[in-house]
Design an enzyme around this catalytic site. Structure first.
Site, PDB file in Angstrom:
ATOM      1  N   ASP A  99      -3.941 -10.255  -8.407  1.00  0.00           N
ATOM      2  CA  ASP A  99      -4.264  -9.374  -9.536  1.00  0.00           C
ATOM      3  C   ASP A  99      -3.112  -8.552 -10.115  1.00  0.00           C
ATOM      4  O   ASP A  99      -2.690  -8.737 -11.253  1.00  0.00           O
ATOM      5  CB  ASP A  99      -5.432  -8.437  -9.159  1.00  0.00           C
ATOM      6  CG  ASP A  99      -5.272  -7.766  -7.781  1.00  0.00           C
ATOM      7  OD1 ASP A  99      -4.201  -7.896  -7.172  1.00  0.00           O
ATOM      8  OD2 ASP A  99      -6.216  -7.090  -7.348  1.00  0.00           O
ATOM      9  N   GLU A 156     -11.829  -0.654 -10.494  1.00  0.00           N
ATOM     10  CA  GLU A 156     -11.345  -1.587 -11.529  1.00  0.00           C
ATOM     11  C   GLU A 156     -12.263  -1.704 -12.747  1.00  0.00           C
ATOM     12  O   GLU A 156     -11.802  -1.708 -13.889  1.00  0.00           O
ATOM     13  CB  GLU A 156     -11.093  -2.977 -10.926  1.00  0.00           C
ATOM     14  CG  GLU A 156      -9.799  -3.087 -10.117  1.00  0.00           C
ATOM     15  CD  GLU A 156      -9.916  -2.493  -8.719  1.00  0.00           C
ATOM     16  OE1 GLU A 156     -11.045  -2.164  -8.305  1.00  0.00           O
ATOM     17  OE2 GLU A 156      -8.873  -2.346  -8.043  1.00  0.00           O
ATOM     18  N   GLU A 170     -18.042  -7.243  -3.644  1.00  0.00           N
ATOM     19  CA  GLU A 170     -16.691  -7.807  -3.595  1.00  0.00           C
ATOM     20  C   GLU A 170     -16.669  -9.227  -4.135  1.00  0.00           C
ATOM     21  O   GLU A 170     -15.721  -9.625  -4.793  1.00  0.00           O
ATOM     22  CB  GLU A 170     -16.152  -7.783  -2.158  1.00  0.00           C
ATOM     23  CG  GLU A 170     -15.811  -6.393  -1.658  1.00  0.00           C
ATOM     24  CD  GLU A 170     -14.589  -5.796  -2.336  1.00  0.00           C
ATOM     25  OE1 GLU A 170     -14.702  -5.381  -3.508  1.00  0.00           O
ATOM     26  OE2 GLU A 170     -13.522  -5.736  -1.700  1.00  0.00           O
ATOM     27  N   GLU A 199       0.832  -1.207   0.000  1.00  0.00           N
ATOM     28  CA  GLU A 199       0.000   0.000   0.000  1.00  0.00           C
ATOM     29  C   GLU A 199       0.866   1.256   0.000  1.00  0.00           C
ATOM     30  O   GLU A 199       0.547   2.251  -0.658  1.00  0.00           O
ATOM     31  CB  GLU A 199      -0.935   0.020   1.218  1.00  0.00           C
ATOM     32  CG  GLU A 199      -1.957  -1.102   1.263  1.00  0.00           C
ATOM     33  CD  GLU A 199      -3.025  -1.023   0.174  1.00  0.00           C
ATOM     34  OE1 GLU A 199      -3.110  -0.001  -0.528  1.00  0.00           O
ATOM     35  OE2 GLU A 199      -3.775  -2.011   0.021  1.00  0.00           O
TER      36      GLU A 199
END
Ligand SMILES: *[C@@H]1O[C@H](CO)[C@@H](O)[C@H](O)[C@H]1NC(C)=O
Ligand SMILES: *[C@@H]1O[C@H](CO)[C@@H](O)[C@H](O)[C@H]1NC(C)=O
Ligand SMILES: *[C@@H]1O[C@H](CO)[C@@H](O)[C@H](O)[C@H]1NC(C)=O
Length: 615
Positions: A257, A371, A350, A117
Site C-alpha cells: 500500500d 484508511e 481486515e 513502524e
C-alpha cells in the site's frame, strides 16, 4: 476475468442498494459542529486514558486500563499523538508532552524494532512535532524549545541506517537500536517496509543538511522499482540480498500500500520528479491490472492472473491517494464500494471476500484503522459532497457504540459480532480521530493548521503533518536532483544498483534514466552552471519559478496537447487542493502537462510567504 467482473458488478449493485435503503438525513451544519466536538472528546477519552493508565509504556490496553510495550518501550502513543494535540490547539498538553519527550526519551537501548513502524510512528511523530514547536508561524511554537525532538529524530535515524547496508539497497525489516542488524535477521522484507521511508528520512536530511538519510531511502525505492515485473507491478515480499520476490502477489493493500503512497507524496513534498515518474508508471499499471471497477484485486505480478479477489481494509487509503493524484472519478466509485462494506458490518473487516461476499476467514478484525476515514476526508475535501459527512457520522457512531471502552477505544476482533479486544494501536490517535476531526472541521468552516496554516501539509502514512516549508520543499531539491542526474560523477552509484540497466529497456518512455531528464527539462546550460551541482542538499538554485519548483510546469515547453485537457480542467475546479498528476490510465508518457495552470495556481496558494529563489 469476465465472470469475476460480473460478480463484482452484481456485488456493487447489492451493496449500493443496501446503502441507499438505510440512508439517514444529511448532516446539518450544526450537527457537523457537534460531531467535530464529539470527535475531540473521543480523542481526549483515549489520550487521557493512555496518559493515566499506560504512559510511559507504548500503548494502552483500553479494556483493562493498563499499559503495554509494543514497539521500543518509549512512550509510543504520546509521540504519535503530538501533532494531533497541536492540531487541536491544546497548547498546554502539546508543550508538556514535547518537553517530557525532550528530557526523557532515549534510543540507546537494546531493542530490535521494525524500521517501517519506527520510521512512520516515531520518526514521523518527532519530526512533525519539531516542525510545529520550532516555528511560531504555526501558532504552536514553544518558547523553551531547542530542537530536542530533531536531535532525537536524528539519533534514532542513525540507529536505523545499518539496516540499509544490503546489496539491493532495500533495508532489512528490523534493526537493533543499539547493536545494528541482528545476526539472524530475516532477509525478507515487504515492499511497503522498504518503500515507505522517503518522507521522514527526506525531511530529516533537509533539516540536518545531511543527505545520507534521503539518499539511502531513495536508493531503497530504486532498488524495489528496478525489480518490478514487465507489467510494472511489484510483489509483496522481496529478499533484500538477492532481490528476488518471495511473494509475487501484486496489490494495493497489505504489504504494498504505502509504497504507492510515498511515491506520490515524496514528489509532492520534495518536488522530486523521479518519484513522479515512478508513481505514474506504477499507478497506470495498478489501474490497468488491479482495478476491477470499483474493487481492486491481487494478481500475480508477472502474469496478471488473479490470485485473490479480496477487499482488504488497508486498500481503503487508495481513494484518498487518488484525490491527491487528481483522479477523482474512480476514487468516488471505489469509496462507495468500500464504504458499503463498512455499512454492512459497522466496521471494515481486515478481509472481505469478493467471491463469497463474506468476511474472509481469519480476517475478521477491525483494529481501529483510519484508511477509509482518511479517504472520506479527502473526497469530502475534493467534492464537498455531503454524503461524505454522512459517512463520517456513521463512522463516529460505530466507534462510539461499538469500540468505546472504559479507558479508550478497543479493537474489534470480529466485525460480525462486534467483539472487543483489549488493545489500542497508537495510530488511533495519530490518524483515526485526526481525519475524523479534520473532516468535520472542514464542514464547519475550517480553522486549523492543515487548512489555514502557513504551509501546505503532506500527511505521512501515519497521519503526521509535514509542511512544505521552503527548507523542506523543492528549491534545494532541484539542486541535489541535478547533482544526481546531470552530473553523475557527484552521485555515488552503488555498483549493484540495477536500476539504470533495468530502466534503459524503454528508452522513449518516461523511464527514470531513459532520457526524460533530457527531454522533460528545459535544460539550459547556463542554469546548470549557475547551480551548485554538488549532489548535496545545500545551496540554492536561483531563478526557479513557482511552477518549476512544483515540478510540473517543466512540461510547459514540451506540452503541445493543451486542448485535450480543457475537459479535465473543468473537473479540477471543484478540487480545492488536488494536484493533477495523473492524466489518464493508458501508459502514455504525456504526463501531467495538462495542468500547468492548475499547478501554478496551486503553488501560489501553497506558498504565500516568500520565495527564496526570487529574493
Ligand atoms: C539484548 O537483548 C536481548 C533480548 O532481550 C538479550 O538476549 C541480549 O543478551 C541483550 N544484549 C546485551 C548485550 O545486553
Ligand atoms: C526514440 O524516439 C526517437 C524520435 O521519436 C526515434 O528516432 C528513436 O528511434 C526512438 N528510440 C527508440 C529506442 O525507440
Ligand atoms: C500517446 O499520445 C500521443 C499523442 O498524445 C499519441 O499519438 C500516441 O499514439 C500515444 N501513445 C500511446 C502508446 O498510446
Amino acid at each position: 476475468m469476465k465472470a469475476l467482473n460480473l460478480i463484482l458488478q452484481f456485488l456493487l449493485f447489492l451493496l449500493l442498494f443496501s446503502v441507499h435503503k438505510t440512508v439517514a438525513e444529511g448532516v446539518t451544519p450544526e450537527e457537523a459542529k457537534q460531531l467535530r466536538d464529539e470527535v475531540r472528546e473521543m480523542f481526549y477519552h483515549a489520550f487521557d486514558g493512555y496518559m493515566d493508565h499506560a504512559f510511559p509504556l507504548d500503548e494502552l490496553r483500553p479494556l483493562s486500563c493498563e499499559g503495554e510495550d509494543t514497539l521500543g518501550g518509549y512512550a509510543l502513543t504520546l509521540i504519535d499523538s503530538l501533532d494531533t494535540l497541536a492540531l487541536l490547539r491544546d497548547r498546554e498538553r502539546f508543550t508538556a508532552s514535547v518537553e517530557w519527550i525532550g528530557k526523557n526519551l532515549q534510543f540507546d537501548i537494546n531493542k530490535t524494532v521494525s524500521i517501517f513502524e519506527t520510521s512512520i510512528r516515531v520518526l514521523g511523530g518527532l519530526l512533525s512535532a519539531h516542525l510545529i514547536a520550532s516555528d511560531y508561524a504555526t501558532g504552536m511554537g514553544i518558547p523553551s524549545y531547542d530542537n530536542q525532538l530533531l536531535d532525537l529524530a536524528e539519533d534514532l535515524a542513525r540507529r536505523l541506517l545499518p539496516a540499509f547496508d544490503t546489496p539491493t539497497g532495500i533495508p532489512f525489516g528490523s534493526v537493533n537500536l543499539k547493536y545494528g542488524v541482528d545476526e539472524h535477521e530475516s532477509k525478507i522484507t515487504s515492499t511497503a517496509g522498504g518503500g515507505t521511508l522517503t518522507l521522514e528520512f527526506g525531511v530529516l536530511s533537509r533539516l540536518t543538511n545531511d543527505p545520507v538519510f534521503e539518499r539511502v531511502t531513495k536508493n531503497a525505492v530504486r532498488g524495489l522499482w528496478a525489480r518490478r515485473s514487465k507489467l510494472n507491478l511489484v510483489g509483496a515480499h522481496i529478499n533484500v540480498f538477492t532481490g528476488e520476490w518471495t511473494q509475487k502477489d501484486a496489490g494495493i493493500g497489505t504489504s504494498i500500500d504505502s509504497f504507492y503512497e510515498y511515491l506520490l507524496k515524496a514528489y509532492l513534498l520534495f518536488g522530486d520528479e523521479e518519484y513522479l515518474f515512478i508513481f505514474q508508471e506504477a499507478y497506470s499499471a495498478a489501474m490497468h491490472y488491479l482495478y476491477n471497477d470499483p474493487w481492486y484485486v491481487e494478481v500475480n505480478m508477472d502474469s496478471a492472473a488473479i490470485v485473490w479477489p479480496l477487499f482488504n481494509s488497508l486498500q481503503a487509503f487508495w481513494p484518498g491517494l487518488q484525490v491527491l493524484a487528481g483522479d477523482v472519478d474512480p476514487a468516488i466509485r471505489t469509496h462507495t464500494a468500500f464504504f458499503s462494506v463498512w455499512k454492512r458490518y459497522g466496521f471494515t473487516p481486515e478481509g472481505f471476500n469478493l467471491a463469497t461476499l463474506s468476511v474472509q476467514h481469519g480476517q475478521k478484525s477491525y483494529p481501529l484503522r483510519p484508511e477509509l476515514i482518511e479517504s472520506t476526508y479527502w473526497l469530502y475535501k475534493a467534492t464537498r459532497d455531503p454524503r461524505y459527512l454522512d459517512a463520517g457520522r456513521d463512522m463516529v457512531a460505530s466507534l462510539q457504540y461499538g469500540a468505546r471502552c472504559p479507558c479508550g477505544y478497543c479493537h474489534i476482533s470480529d466485525v460480525e459480532f462486534h467483539k472487543r479486544e483489549d488493545h489500542m494501536e497508537s495510530f488511533f490517535l495519530a490518524e483515526t480521530v485526526k481525519y475524523l476531526w479534520l473532516l468535520f472541521d472542514l464542514a464547519v468552516g475550517p480553522d486549523n493548521l492543515v487548512e489555514n496554516g502557513p504551509y501546505k501539509y503532506i500527511f505521512t502514512t501515519e497521519g503526521h503533518l509535514l509542511p512544505a516549508t521552503p527548507q523542506i520543499s523543492l528549491v534545494q531539491e532541484h539542486c541535489s536532483y541535478f547533482g544526481a542526474y546531470c552530473n553523475q560523477g557527484d552521485f555515488k552509484h552503488e555498483p549493484h544498483a540495477s536500476d539504470v540497466s533495468a530502466d534503459s529497456q524503454e528508452t522513449n518512455g518516461s523511464r527514470v534514466s531513459g532520457g526524460w531528464v533530457r527531454t522533460g527539462f528545459p535544460l539550459d546550460s547556463s542554469y546548470l552552471e549557475a547551480s551548485p551541482v554538488s549532489g548535496l542538499i545545500k545551496g540554492l538554485c536561483p531563478g526557479l519559478t513557482h511552477g518549476q519548483k512544483y515540478g510540473i510546469s517543466y512540461l510547459a515547453s514540451v506540452d503541445t496537447t493543451h486542448e485535450d485537457n480543457s475537459a479535465k480542467q473543468k473537473d479540477t475546479l471543484v478540487q480545492s487542493h488536488a494536484l493533477i498528476v495523473v492524466s489518464d490510465h493508458s501508459a502514455n508518457q504525456s504526463l501531467s502537462g495538462d495542468n500547468n495552470d492548475d499547478n501554478v495556481e496551486e503553488s501560489s496558494e501553497r506558498e504565500p510567504e516568500h520565495d527564496p529563489s526570487q529574493s
